[in-house]
Design an enzyme around this catalytic site. Sequence first.
Site, PDB file in Angstrom:
ATOM      1  N   PRO A  83       6.126  45.865 -41.148  1.00 28.79           N
ATOM      2  CA  PRO A  83       4.761  45.627 -41.618  1.00 28.79           C
ATOM      3  C   PRO A  83       3.760  45.573 -40.464  1.00 28.79           C
ATOM      4  CG  PRO A  83       6.250  43.840 -42.318  1.00 28.79           C
ATOM      5  CD  PRO A  83       7.060  44.776 -41.480  1.00 28.79           C
ATOM      6  N   GLY A  87       3.070  40.550 -36.376  1.00 29.92           N
ATOM      7  CA  GLY A  87       3.799  39.857 -35.305  1.00 29.92           C
ATOM      8  C   GLY A  87       5.229  40.367 -35.171  1.00 29.92           C
ATOM      9  N   GLY A  89       6.116  43.511 -34.158  1.00 28.44           N
ATOM     10  CA  GLY A  89       6.274  44.594 -33.190  1.00 28.44           C
ATOM     11  C   GLY A  89       6.091  45.983 -33.777  1.00 28.44           C
ATOM     12  N   SER A  90       5.254  46.108 -34.814  1.00 31.73           N
ATOM     13  CA  SER A  90       5.083  47.440 -35.424  1.00 31.73           C
ATOM     14  C   SER A  90       4.454  48.412 -34.431  1.00 31.73           C
ATOM     15  CB  SER A  90       4.225  47.359 -36.687  1.00 31.73           C
ATOM     16  OG  SER A  90       2.925  46.927 -36.358  1.00 31.73           O
ATOM     17  N   SER A  91       3.536  47.920 -33.621  1.00 25.88           N
ATOM     18  CA  SER A  91       2.867  48.857 -32.714  1.00 25.88           C
ATOM     19  C   SER A  91       3.796  49.231 -31.560  1.00 25.88           C
ATOM     20  CB  SER A  91       1.498  48.326 -32.294  1.00 25.88           C
ATOM     21  OG  SER A  91       1.513  47.799 -31.030  1.00 25.88           O
ATOM     22  N   ALA A  92       4.663  48.309 -31.130  1.00 23.62           N
ATOM     23  CA  ALA A  92       5.644  48.645 -30.081  1.00 23.62           C
ATOM     24  C   ALA A  92       6.642  49.671 -30.599  1.00 23.62           C
ATOM     25  CB  ALA A  92       6.371  47.383 -29.639  1.00 23.62           C
ATOM     26  N   ASP A 135       7.631  43.449 -26.169  1.00 24.20           N
ATOM     27  CA  ASP A 135       7.812  44.093 -27.486  1.00 24.20           C
ATOM     28  C   ASP A 135       8.376  45.498 -27.325  1.00 24.20           C
ATOM     29  OD1 ASP A 135       6.398  41.805 -28.025  1.00 24.20           O
ATOM     30  OD2 ASP A 135       4.920  42.742 -29.342  1.00 24.20           O
TER      31      ASP A 135
HETATM   32  C1  MEV Z   1       2.964  39.752 -28.849  1.00 20.02           C
HETATM   33  O1  MEV Z   1       4.049  40.127 -29.696  1.00 20.02           O
HETATM   34  C2  MEV Z   1       3.458  38.906 -27.714  1.00 20.02           C
HETATM   35  C3  MEV Z   1       2.407  38.417 -26.731  1.00 20.02           C
HETATM   36  O2  MEV Z   1       3.117  37.629 -25.751  1.00 20.02           O
HETATM   37  C4  MEV Z   1       1.672  39.538 -26.058  1.00 20.02           C
HETATM   38  C5  MEV Z   1       2.543  40.362 -25.119  1.00 20.02           C
HETATM   39  O3  MEV Z   1       3.586  39.889 -24.666  1.00 20.02           O
HETATM   40  O4  MEV Z   1       2.127  41.515 -24.830  1.00 20.02           O
HETATM   41  C6  MEV Z   1       1.400  37.490 -27.409  1.00 20.02           C
END
Ligand code: MEV
Length: 314
Positions: A83, A87, A89-92, A135
């Site tokens: 989704p 949070g 990691g969809s963009s990673a 990520d």
């Molecule tokens: C985001 O999933 C995690 C953060 O620590 C940002 C990052 O590590 O790039 C908030």
Amino acid sequence: MAWASAPGKVILLGEHAVVFGEPAIAVALDLRTKIRIDGRGTSIMVNGEPLQEKLHLPHVHQALALTGEPWGPLDIRIESAVPRASGLGSSAALSAALIAALQEARGLKPQPRDVARLAFEVELAVQEGRASPTDTSTSVAGGAVLVDSVKGPGLLWDLERGGKHWFLHRLNLAKPPALVVGHSGERAPTGQMVAMVHERVRRDPRDLQRIRSLGALAREGAKALSASDFRGLGQLMDRAHADLRALGVSTPRLDELVHAARKRSFGAKLTGAGGGGSIIALTEHPNDVAAALRTAGCDPIVASVTPRGLEAGA
Ligand code: MEV
């Protein structure tokens, strides 16, 4: 035809702190983003719909530039079970899979470290220079990963950027933990949250303390995870949520979900950048935790850790 696929992730401990050089631990989840590329047309489709410019185009532009333009006609099909803005990691996963699929389309064999480095570059560009490789490297490596500013056993690769040096390590899991993810229904604006934390840390030494405390919890957590000490790990997660809350990245909804999940968990916390997104609970009773989260009005995912990282072919 070239293809690649990469998993989403959750951060168990150390989000935000890792941007400041503290350790973090993350695990890849069995939710994947799959990409197919061929050179017959010029369209980009995401889950059967035309791509949404604001959500995906910056990643696509960066990935195309980093894999050596000019490109001829490209038909890119993205199917993602991760989704968006959650949070997880969809963009990673998108960045890693896209880089690898483009390299395959060029006739190259994607190398994990190289894809991790380029996917991190994509994230840095999209998040205006503020990101850690957590990520993207977890998505490429699969399994459990410890990110640290010092080198230790199980080194996968290291990455450097802007005077910071990150060492990515494999954490071996004797027993993968059971995790339940609850999405708050609020979007997690990663870049904005990372910028906000930077500002707070610059102004208030107590926030720098919180960052250090989050790092110490992650360091202890890596030991607990390797020893399958889930009770100990859960307590560290509860303490990390308190620090993240004090750092201003939780929301009332995330707190509510953490509270609902804790009754049947070893521990629960927000995961990722916060400001929305998801919570995770570590538990022996995933169905009970999922039921509690459903009662609290969300649609939980009982997730398992996958050892499968980036995969690609042509
Ligand atoms: C985001 O999933 C995690 C953060 O620590 C940002 C990052 O590590 O790039 C908030």
